[in-house]
Motif scaffolding. Structure first.
Motif, PDB file in Angstrom:
ATOM      1  N   LYS A 184      21.079 -58.898  16.251  1.00 26.89           N
ATOM      2  CA  LYS A 184      22.432 -59.215  16.733  1.00 26.89           C
ATOM      3  C   LYS A 184      22.676 -60.728  16.646  1.00 26.89           C
ATOM      4  N   ARG A 185      22.472 -61.251  15.420  1.00 24.76           N
ATOM      5  CA  ARG A 185      22.604 -62.688  15.241  1.00 24.76           C
ATOM      6  C   ARG A 185      23.425 -62.992  13.986  1.00 24.76           C
ATOM      7  N   ILE A 186      24.369 -63.905  14.150  1.00 28.35           N
ATOM      8  CA  ILE A 186      25.149 -64.373  12.996  1.00 28.35           C
ATOM      9  C   ILE A 186      25.148 -65.902  13.035  1.00 28.35           C
ATOM     10  N   SER A 187      24.823 -66.522  11.890  1.00 23.82           N
ATOM     11  CA  SER A 187      24.885 -67.982  11.774  1.00 23.82           C
ATOM     12  C   SER A 187      26.183 -68.345  11.073  1.00 23.82           C
ATOM     13  N   LEU A 188      26.889 -69.296  11.667  1.00 23.31           N
ATOM     14  CA  LEU A 188      28.202 -69.670  11.154  1.00 23.31           C
ATOM     15  C   LEU A 188      28.253 -71.174  10.875  1.00 23.31           C
ATOM     16  N   SER A 189      29.241 -71.559  10.063  1.00 21.97           N
ATOM     17  CA  SER A 189      29.424 -72.988   9.773  1.00 21.97           C
ATOM     18  C   SER A 189      30.902 -73.326   9.685  1.00 21.97           C
ATOM     19  N   ILE A 190      31.246 -74.436  10.348  1.00 18.23           N
ATOM     20  CA  ILE A 190      32.609 -74.982  10.193  1.00 18.23           C
ATOM     21  C   ILE A 190      32.540 -76.078   9.123  1.00 18.23           C
ATOM     22  N   LYS A 191      31.429 -76.834   9.137  1.00 20.78           N
ATOM     23  CA  LYS A 191      31.213 -77.963   8.232  1.00 20.78           C
ATOM     24  C   LYS A 191      31.347 -77.545   6.770  1.00 20.78           C
ATOM     25  N   GLU A 192      30.718 -76.423   6.405  1.00 20.41           N
ATOM     26  CA  GLU A 192      30.738 -75.987   4.998  1.00 20.41           C
ATOM     27  C   GLU A 192      32.149 -75.720   4.508  1.00 20.41           C
ATOM     28  N   LEU A 193      32.977 -75.145   5.392  1.00 20.01           N
ATOM     29  CA  LEU A 193      34.370 -74.871   5.004  1.00 20.01           C
ATOM     30  C   LEU A 193      35.110 -76.182   4.780  1.00 20.01           C
ATOM     31  N   LEU A 198      35.093 -79.503  19.677  1.00 16.86           N
ATOM     32  CA  LEU A 198      35.621 -78.171  20.012  1.00 16.86           C
ATOM     33  C   LEU A 198      35.880 -77.998  21.508  1.00 16.86           C
ATOM     34  N   GLU A 199      36.731 -77.002  21.811  1.00 17.56           N
ATOM     35  CA  GLU A 199      36.921 -76.615  23.218  1.00 17.56           C
ATOM     36  C   GLU A 199      37.017 -75.098  23.310  1.00 17.56           C
ATOM     37  N   VAL A 200      36.645 -74.553  24.485  1.00 16.27           N
ATOM     38  CA  VAL A 200      36.663 -73.094  24.697  1.00 16.27           C
ATOM     39  C   VAL A 200      38.086 -72.568  24.536  1.00 16.27           C
ATOM     40  N   GLY A 201      38.213 -71.446  23.788  1.00 16.01           N
ATOM     41  CA  GLY A 201      39.531 -70.834  23.560  1.00 16.01           C
ATOM     42  C   GLY A 201      40.166 -71.262  22.257  1.00 16.01           C
ATOM     43  N   GLN A 202      39.599 -72.302  21.626  1.00 19.16           N
ATOM     44  CA  GLN A 202      40.149 -72.815  20.370  1.00 19.16           C
ATOM     45  C   GLN A 202      39.920 -71.833  19.222  1.00 19.16           C
ATOM     46  N   LYS A 203      40.931 -71.679  18.368  1.00 15.96           N
ATOM     47  CA  LYS A 203      40.798 -70.831  17.172  1.00 15.96           C
ATOM     48  C   LYS A 203      40.218 -71.692  16.054  1.00 15.96           C
ATOM     49  N   VAL A 204      39.190 -71.177  15.401  1.00 16.77           N
ATOM     50  CA  VAL A 204      38.568 -71.931  14.306  1.00 16.77           C
ATOM     51  C   VAL A 204      38.268 -71.017  13.129  1.00 16.77           C
ATOM     52  N   ASN A 205      38.267 -71.586  11.935  1.00 13.84           N
ATOM     53  CA  ASN A 205      37.808 -70.851  10.752  1.00 13.84           C
ATOM     54  C   ASN A 205      36.332 -71.164  10.546  1.00 13.84           C
ATOM     55  N   VAL A 206      35.557 -70.109  10.288  1.00 10.70           N
ATOM     56  CA  VAL A 206      34.111 -70.284  10.113  1.00 10.70           C
ATOM     57  C   VAL A 206      33.652 -69.551   8.864  1.00 10.70           C
ATOM     58  N   LYS A 207      32.555 -70.067   8.280  1.00 15.86           N
ATOM     59  CA  LYS A 207      31.941 -69.405   7.127  1.00 15.86           C
ATOM     60  C   LYS A 207      30.647 -68.751   7.595  1.00 15.86           C
ATOM     61  N   VAL A 208      30.401 -67.489   7.148  1.00 15.81           N
ATOM     62  CA  VAL A 208      29.180 -66.774   7.519  1.00 15.81           C
ATOM     63  C   VAL A 208      28.041 -67.266   6.639  1.00 15.81           C
ATOM     64  N   LEU A 209      26.992 -67.805   7.284  1.00 14.04           N
ATOM     65  CA  LEU A 209      25.826 -68.275   6.540  1.00 14.04           C
ATOM     66  C   LEU A 209      24.783 -67.166   6.436  1.00 14.04           C
ATOM     67  N   GLY A 222      28.971 -65.280  17.006  1.00 16.60           N
ATOM     68  CA  GLY A 222      28.035 -65.948  16.114  1.00 16.60           C
ATOM     69  C   GLY A 222      27.840 -67.385  16.578  1.00 16.60           C
ATOM     70  N   LEU A 223      26.774 -68.021  16.139  1.00 23.77           N
ATOM     71  CA  LEU A 223      26.495 -69.400  16.545  1.00 23.77           C
ATOM     72  C   LEU A 223      26.801 -70.379  15.417  1.00 23.77           C
ATOM     73  N   VAL A 224      27.613 -71.380  15.775  1.00 26.33           N
ATOM     74  CA  VAL A 224      27.793 -72.528  14.889  1.00 26.33           C
ATOM     75  C   VAL A 224      26.845 -73.597  15.439  1.00 26.33           C
ATOM     76  N   LEU A 237      35.934 -66.306   8.140  1.00 25.46           N
ATOM     77  CA  LEU A 237      36.545 -65.547   9.232  1.00 25.46           C
ATOM     78  C   LEU A 237      37.250 -66.484  10.206  1.00 25.46           C
ATOM     79  N   GLU A 238      38.248 -65.906  10.913  1.00 21.22           N
ATOM     80  CA  GLU A 238      38.843 -66.679  12.000  1.00 21.22           C
ATOM     81  C   GLU A 238      38.189 -66.202  13.296  1.00 21.22           C
ATOM     82  N   GLY A 239      37.838 -67.132  14.155  1.00 21.60           N
ATOM     83  CA  GLY A 239      37.204 -66.764  15.415  1.00 21.60           C
ATOM     84  C   GLY A 239      37.725 -67.601  16.571  1.00 21.60           C
ATOM     85  N   THR A 240      37.234 -67.273  17.773  1.00 14.33           N
ATOM     86  CA  THR A 240      37.627 -67.999  18.989  1.00 14.33           C
ATOM     87  C   THR A 240      36.377 -68.587  19.630  1.00 14.33           C
ATOM     88  N   VAL A 241      36.434 -69.851  19.958  1.00 16.25           N
ATOM     89  CA  VAL A 241      35.299 -70.498  20.623  1.00 16.25           C
ATOM     90  C   VAL A 241      35.170 -69.910  22.035  1.00 16.25           C
TER      91      VAL A 241
END
Length: 377
Positions: free
Chosen positions: A332-341, A314-325, A295-297, A273-277
């Motif tokens: 109401k919890r989602i674990s995300l990863s930038i490293k895996e991508l 990272l910085e607030v407002g930055q667009k990042v691609n994340v993988k759902v773990l 979600g939390l990275v 997914l694409e998300g915003t910090v």
């Protein structure tokens, strides 16, 4: 003859008598009152309202109660209007004292308002016809309106009526009943009346409540007009009621599916997914992947190398691609990863490199083989 004159002399101004209509003329009505001459009832004395034709009010054979206006020689001038007025005034004074609501018909549209027949000429000023502005009163002629008397002066023959007061009283009664029937937690439908910079006023059926801008949607709202328009029908939940001050707080947000509702049907483990910090904390970064869904990275999932704080990468407002773990709707919890991508990307790039190397090697082998064959010959 003397007997007849004596009878006529006994007729005094202001006497009330009865008579029968014997003839209708253009400007007057002749009435048999049992005396030597027929009484004259002028068109102007037929009614408190303007009369176009005598037959609009009476017809031959009608029995009328009349008041003597004038006795002169053999001429007796009579008035129906004076009797009607007397009866009407008694009735109107009673209605006024009781604050009674009654129905009347609009007879004329005049400058500044309407004229109604209430036994006497009643006036409804333009400002007292409706609770809203009316540009043209033409259609009101012949219309029946419920009214109450707001001012009455018999000396000046003035009677002021109001339809607006009746409507306002009815609306007020509805408002009181509605206020009593509403309870916090109820979900009702209302109509957007007014949009302001701090929220929306919603008509609940006679009384307005306020949906604060923070209660319009689950996500942050810059302008209320981005979410609703005047006249929209929307569902609202009642948050609180101040009956004394007629203040009602409402929420539209609470009637909408939450951003986490059915989240597992919209997002699955393994999705990219694409998300915003949104926030950086010492243990990681919160990334918004859908409106209102963060979600939390974890810091260990931000980069392939070791980092001390998320701010390094990272910085607030930055667009990042994340993988759902992992995803958990109830918590109401989602674990995300930038490293895996990044790792997957690196692996793909390496595979591509290997493939190209292999193809290059085969191509080179063929090329060298051809050259060697030439020398063998």
């Amino acid at each position: 003859m003397g007997e007849e004159n004596k009878e006529l002399l006994e007729l005094h101004v202001d006497d009330t008598i009865t008579g029968k209509v014997v003839r209708l003329e253009e400007k007057q009505v002749l009435v048999d009152i049992g005396y030597k001459t027929e009484g004259i009832l002028p068109i102007s004395e037929l009614s408190n309202l303007h009369v176009e034709s005598t037959n609009d009010v009476v017809k031959e054979g009608d029995e009328l109660t009349l008041k003597v206006k004038k006795v002169e020689d053999d001429e007796v001038i009579l008035s129906k209007r004076a009797v009607d007025s007397e009866l009407a005034w008694n009735d109107l004074v009673e209605k006024y004292e009781k604050g009674e609501v009654f129905e009347t018909e609009v007879k004329e549209v005049v400058k500044g308002g309407l004229v109604a027949d209430v036994g006497v000429r009643g006036f409804i000023p333009a400002s007292l016809v409706e609770t809203f502005y009316v540009d043209d009163f033409t259609d009101y002629k012949g219309k029946k309106l419920t009214v109450k008397i707001v001012d009455l002066d018999k000396e000046k023959s003035r009677i002021i009526l109001s339809h607006r007061a009746v409507v306002e009283a009815e609306e007020n009664e509805k408002k009181v009943v509605l206020l009593q029937s509403l309870e916090p937690g109820q979900v009702v439908e209302g109509t957007v009346q007014r949009i302001t910079n701090f929220g929306v006023f919603v008509d609940l059926g006679g009384i307005d409540g306020l949906v604060h801008i923070s209660q319009l949607a689950h996500e942050h709202v810059e302008k209320a007009s981005d979410i609703v328009s005047e006249g929209d029908k929307i569902k609202v939940e009642i948050l609180s009621i101040d009956r004394d001050n007629e203040r009602i707080s409402l929420s539209h947000k609470n009637t909408l599916p939450g951003p986490w509702t059915n989240i597992e049907e919209r997002i699955s483990s393994g999705d990219t997914l694409e998300g915003t910090v949104k926030r950086l904390v010492n243990f990681g970064a919160f990334v918004e992947v859908l409106p209102g869904v963060e979600g939390l990275v974890h810091i260990s999932q931000i980069a392939n190398r070791h980092i001390g704080t998320p701010q390094e990468v990272l910085e607030v407002g930055q667009k990042v691609n994340v993988k759902v773990l992992d995803i958990n709707e109830s918590e109401k919890r989602i674990s995300l990863s930038i490293k895996e991508l990044e790792q997957e990307q690196a692996e793909q790039e390496y595979k591509q490199y290997e493939k190209e190397e292999e193809e290059f090697g085969i191509h080179l082998g063929d090329l060298i083989g051809d050259k060697l064959n030439k020398y063998k010959k």
